[in-house]
Design an enzyme around this catalytic site. Structure first.
Site, PDB file in Angstrom:
ATOM      1  N   ARG A   1      -9.667  -1.086 -48.931  1.00  0.00           N
ATOM      2  CA  ARG A   1      -8.304  -1.580 -49.106  1.00  0.00           C
ATOM      3  C   ARG A   1      -7.305  -0.501 -48.697  1.00  0.00           C
ATOM      4  O   ARG A   1      -7.450   0.659 -49.084  1.00  0.00           O
ATOM      5  CB  ARG A   1      -8.063  -1.965 -50.572  1.00  0.00           C
ATOM      6  CG  ARG A   1      -6.721  -2.633 -50.820  1.00  0.00           C
ATOM      7  CD  ARG A   1      -6.561  -2.991 -52.292  1.00  0.00           C
ATOM      8  NE  ARG A   1      -6.424  -1.822 -53.144  1.00  0.00           N
ATOM      9  CZ  ARG A   1      -5.269  -1.188 -53.375  1.00  0.00           C
ATOM     10  NH1 ARG A   1      -4.167  -1.624 -52.794  1.00  0.00           N
ATOM     11  NH2 ARG A   1      -5.227  -0.127 -54.159  1.00  0.00           N
TER      12      ARG A   1
ATOM     13  N   GLY B   1       4.631   1.273  -4.130  1.00  0.00           N
ATOM     14  CA  GLY B   1       4.170   0.769  -5.416  1.00  0.00           C
ATOM     15  C   GLY B   1       5.327   0.449  -6.338  1.00  0.00           C
ATOM     16  O   GLY B   1       5.890  -0.637  -6.291  1.00  0.00           O
TER      17      GLY B   1
ATOM     18  N   GLY C   1     -16.224   2.962 -34.514  1.00  0.00           N
ATOM     19  CA  GLY C   1     -17.434   3.713 -34.204  1.00  0.00           C
ATOM     20  C   GLY C   1     -18.250   3.050 -33.105  1.00  0.00           C
ATOM     21  O   GLY C   1     -17.704   2.361 -32.238  1.00  0.00           O
TER      22      GLY C   1
ATOM     23  N   PRO D   1       0.809  -1.224   0.000  1.00  0.00           N
ATOM     24  CA  PRO D   1       0.000   0.000   0.000  1.00  0.00           C
ATOM     25  C   PRO D   1       0.845   1.277   0.000  1.00  0.00           C
ATOM     26  O   PRO D   1       0.455   2.291  -0.573  1.00  0.00           O
ATOM     27  CB  PRO D   1      -0.817  -0.122   1.289  1.00  0.00           C
ATOM     28  CG  PRO D   1      -0.928  -1.600   1.525  1.00  0.00           C
ATOM     29  CD  PRO D   1       0.373  -2.172   1.054  1.00  0.00           C
TER      30      PRO D   1
ATOM     31  N   GLU E   1       4.618  -4.539 -13.657  1.00  0.00           N
ATOM     32  CA  GLU E   1       6.019  -4.860 -13.979  1.00  0.00           C
ATOM     33  C   GLU E   1       6.841  -3.589 -14.224  1.00  0.00           C
ATOM     34  O   GLU E   1       7.755  -3.576 -15.050  1.00  0.00           O
ATOM     35  CB  GLU E   1       6.086  -5.763 -15.215  1.00  0.00           C
ATOM     36  CG  GLU E   1       5.545  -7.150 -14.978  1.00  0.00           C
ATOM     37  CD  GLU E   1       6.396  -7.899 -13.977  1.00  0.00           C
ATOM     38  OE1 GLU E   1       5.912  -8.106 -12.839  1.00  0.00           O
ATOM     39  OE2 GLU E   1       7.520  -8.262 -14.303  1.00  0.00           O
ATOM     40  N   GLY E   2       6.501  -2.530 -13.470  1.00  0.00           N
ATOM     41  CA  GLY E   2       7.175  -1.252 -13.646  1.00  0.00           C
ATOM     42  C   GLY E   2       6.363  -0.366 -14.567  1.00  0.00           C
ATOM     43  O   GLY E   2       6.122  -0.729 -15.720  1.00  0.00           O
ATOM     44  N   THR E   3       5.936   0.777 -14.060  1.00  0.00           N
ATOM     45  CA  THR E   3       5.105   1.673 -14.860  1.00  0.00           C
ATOM     46  C   THR E   3       5.893   2.226 -16.053  1.00  0.00           C
ATOM     47  O   THR E   3       7.122   2.096 -16.137  1.00  0.00           O
ATOM     48  CB  THR E   3       4.621   2.862 -14.018  1.00  0.00           C
ATOM     49  OG1 THR E   3       5.779   3.607 -13.589  1.00  0.00           O
ATOM     50  CG2 THR E   3       3.838   2.394 -12.797  1.00  0.00           C
TER      51      THR E   3
END
Length: 407
Positions: free
Chosen positions: A289, A132, A360, A129, A384-386
């Site tokens: 296309r 982080g 859309g 907590p 896993e690390g910001t």
């Protein structure tokens, strides 16, 4: 030096195998377990444990090693990233044991994943907590008592934490400090087997995305583990001391990220490809296309968007494979792993958001999985690390600055 971007035949066959697995066993239940968060996806777990992990194509030649692992991960996360994380395997806990464990510890904790018992999970518990992204600031303590260590503290956002802490054969690798005055030198990793008294599953997170995965809060109250469950040395290096080559405490545990960040990057590529593939299929159904040979000034906004999505995805994949190839050769890859993770996390966020935009109203609707992929994508830019942490790592490595000078 020549560089080949061709997959080996073994990797190509593995790609086909895992793509079929994703198509047949993950996509059909993807929406179900996005809606029924916290339910165990028994269809997937039981099938994978009894059949999926035992199958696979035969080796027909040299393997691409860790690159093949990234290819397999991309395919499964193309199917569903949340269900992939709920797969019974050693996971991040296994990666930590593999990076810092002894031969005896690897055999003791990892053999269950190749045995005939019930499904098992491995997990790693770092985040707290009040700590982080700063792993060095964790406050969970480990106190030596004879032949045991006693753990006390709280861990949050523990991926696969429910299965790893509750199901027999599983384990949680918990990080704790044995000496708060020693900073990073006091931080060690401990393997806590499932069901150990004092380790309690407090609850599961309700999340924006990857809702099929079990993201747990774990409480450690006088949780006693034997000293044989410590990964690396018990020796504490003070803040101004140089770590010895044999110290696999904090450095060994951090080495886990060098292996796990390319995997997370591959997960992101899989989710991004799912969204891009759907957009391309829908454009084909509409008879649109993409003119790859048209001059840039003549491209439509749609064509530019699609080309940019494809370029972003390919760049993320190549950085991921580069980090993986360095692991294959036994070379340090902290810089490349963070580059891949940072690029892929950002790319998948942009690609999935653009896919929703291009499609859309249907893209925003739960009739399609595209909105789910957009929700699943963001976590790849966080755990896993910001993004910010990985960019700091990249900058420090390139500029050769210590963390005290660039934070």
């Amino acid at each position: 030096m020549p560089i080949s971007f061709e997959m080996s035949e073994t990797t190509r066959l593995a790609q086909d195998y895992y793509r079929a697995m994703a198509t047949d066993h993950l996509r059909p239940i993807s929406r179900k377990y996005d809606t029924q968060e916290h339910d165990l996806p028994t269809e997937w777990v039981d099938w994978y444990w009894n059949h999926g992990r035992k199958g696979g194509p035969e080796d027909v030649g040299p393997s691409d090693g860790f690159i093949q692992v990234c290819v397999q991960t991309e395919e499964l996360c193309w199917g569903d990233a949340g269900l992939y994380l709920r797969t019974p395997f050693a996971g991040l806990g296994g990666a930590a044991v593999g990076a810092a464990g002894t031969k005896e510890q690897k055999k003791r904790f990892l053999s269950v994943f190749h045995g005939d018992g019930g499904p098992a999970w491995g997990a790693m518990a770092i985040t707290e907590p009040s700590a982080g992204s700063d792993s060095a600031a964790i406050q969970t303590t480990a106190t030596r008592d004879g032949d045991d260590w006693i753990l006390n503290g709280t861990k949050i956002f523990c991926t696969a934490g429910e299965g790893a802490s509750q199901q027999e054969g599983g384990f949680v690798v918990a990080w704790a400090t044995v000496d708060p005055t020693a900073g990073r030198g006091g931080i060690k990793a401990f393997v806590v087997p499932a069901g150990t008294p004092g380790m309690t599953l407090v609850g599961l997170e309700n999340k924006l995305g990857i809702r099929a995965s079990d993201t747990a809060t774990l409480q450690f109250d006088d949780c006693r583990v034997p000293t044989a469950n410590l990964l690396g040395s018990a020796e504490v290096k003070k803040r101004d001391a140089k770590a010895s080559s044999g110290d696999k405490g904090f450095k060994g545990a951090m080495a886990t990220f060098d292996a796990s960040r390319p995997i997370v990057a591959a997960m992101a590529v899989g989710v991004g490809r799912a969204a891009l593939d759907y957009v391309l299929e829908e454009l084909d159904r509409q008879g649109v296309r993409i003119r790859y040979d048209a001059p840039p000034a003549e491209l439509t906004a749609l064509e530019r968007d699609v080309m940019e999505m494809e370029a972003e995805l390919q760049a993320a994949r190549l950085l991921t494979w580069r980090a993986a190839s360095m692991m294959n050769r036994g070379r340090p890859n902290s810089l490349e792993a963070s580059m891949a993770k940072a690029k892929a996390g950002l790319a998948v966020t942009r690609i999935t958001q653009k896919a929703v935009e291009l499609l859309g109203p249907p893209g925003w609707s739960k009739k399609l999985l595209v909105e789910k992929w957009m929700r699943d994508a963001k976590i790849n830019d966080i755990y896993e690390g910001t993004q910010q942490i990985n960019q700091l790592i990249v900058a420090r490595r390139i500029l050769d600055y210590p963390s005290s000078m660039l934070r």
